[in-house]
Design an enzyme around this catalytic site. Structure first.
Site, PDB file in Angstrom:
ATOM      1  N   PHE A 229      45.105   0.873 134.298  1.00  0.00           N
ATOM      2  CA  PHE A 229      43.712   1.116 133.921  1.00  0.00           C
ATOM      3  C   PHE A 229      43.637   1.990 132.678  1.00  0.00           C
ATOM      4  CE2 PHE A 229      43.955   0.900 138.554  1.00  0.00           C
ATOM      5  CZ  PHE A 229      42.954   0.009 138.899  1.00  0.00           C
ATOM      6  N   ASP A 230      42.655   1.705 131.834  1.00  0.00           N
ATOM      7  CA  ASP A 230      42.228   2.676 130.830  1.00  0.00           C
ATOM      8  C   ASP A 230      41.488   3.794 131.571  1.00  0.00           C
ATOM      9  OD1 ASP A 230      41.523   3.852 128.365  1.00  0.00           O
ATOM     10  OD2 ASP A 230      39.640   2.735 128.320  1.00  0.00           O
ATOM     11  N   GLY A 231      41.251   4.899 130.892  1.00  0.00           N
ATOM     12  CA  GLY A 231      40.591   6.031 131.526  1.00  0.00           C
ATOM     13  C   GLY A 231      39.091   6.047 131.322  1.00  0.00           C
TER      14      GLY A 231
ATOM     15  N   PHE B 102      43.064  -3.162 132.768  1.00  0.00           N
ATOM     16  CA  PHE B 102      41.616  -3.144 132.555  1.00  0.00           C
ATOM     17  C   PHE B 102      41.257  -2.111 131.489  1.00  0.00           C
ATOM     18  CE2 PHE B 102      42.195  -4.485 136.995  1.00  0.00           C
ATOM     19  CZ  PHE B 102      41.542  -5.714 136.952  1.00  0.00           C
TER      20      PHE B 102
END
Length: 245
Positions: free
Chosen positions: A98-100, A212
């Protein structure tokens, strides 16, 4: 045991007709996939069925359905083009990256960067390093995925569900990510603070099954090596936000 509900279940939502469900489920069976339930709407939007099925994660190539799923409260992403040469990945693990900001976490910090610039962003994150961030569109999904990670944890502390954070943050803005994950009780197995470096090589190295991100630039770059999904967010495709020194 027979009849017990699985920990994870895939629901097939399709705008095709019920007649075409025969072909769909025959194909699913031929690939040996455990998908048994779904809805076929004969061209009607499938967004309303996202909440009807209580879906946690919705993936589609159709932008309108993805946005409808977001409105229904699900974590949702529009899938990018599949990798031409996908990496070989371990079959005994599920690795999700995941992106943050604006994905797992809220877009609040990104907005400060966009409106006030890098110095203001860094000052904000330094002053609030130990204050947990609010959840973003994938925040609740991450918490549920962490429960699944615990279920498949062995006695040596290794899980078959592996979580990675791959973010454009770097030090000192990385600290707030770590403190937020601690506060949420959602530890990540890997965290990569890449700054202005490309994310794709890191995703290839960690062997992610899917990634994502809310910025199309990163989704398209990642799609060269890993299936990737674009999370609808506040950023324009031609003005990517990369909060890194």
């Amino acid at each position: 045991m027979e009849g017990e509900r699985p920990f994870v279940e895939v629901v097939l939502l399709s705008r095709n007709s019920p007649d075409l469900s025969l072909r769909a489920f025959n194909s699913i069976q031929s690939y040996g996939l455990g998908i048994k339930i779904g809805s076929f709407t004969s061209g009607r939007p499938i967004g309303p069925y996202v909440s009807g099925w209580a879906i946690d994660l919705f993936l589609s190539n159709e932008d309108t359905d993805v946005r409808a799923a977001v409105e229904a409260g699900a974590a949702a992403a529009k899938l990018g083009p599949p990798p031409a040469n996908p990496i070989e990945i371990a079959e005994d693990e599920v690795r999700i990256a995941f992106d943050g900001d604006a994905v797992v976490f809220s877009a609040e910090s990104d907005e400060i960067y966009k409106q006030q610039g890098l110095p203001a962003f860094l000052a904000q994150e330094r002053d609030n390093a130990t204050r947990p961030m609010s959840g973003g569109p994938f925040g609740n999904f991450l918490k549920k995925l962490s429960i699944l990670r615990d279920i498949y944890m062995d006695d040596k502390g290794f899980s078959k569900v592996r979580i990675a954070i791959v973010t454009a943050r770097n030090a000192p803005a990385h600290a707030r990510v770590v403190h937020t994950l601690r506060a949420w009780g959602t530890p990540a197995d890997e965290a990569h603070f890449v700054g202005t470096y490309e994310k794709a090589p890191i995703l290839k190295a960690c062997g992610a099954h899917i990634f994502f991100d809310d910025q199309e630039k990163h989704v398209l770059g990642a799609s060269a090596v890993v299936p990737a999904g674009h999370v609808p967010g506040p950023h324009q495709a031609d003005a990517p936000v990369i909060p890194a020194a």
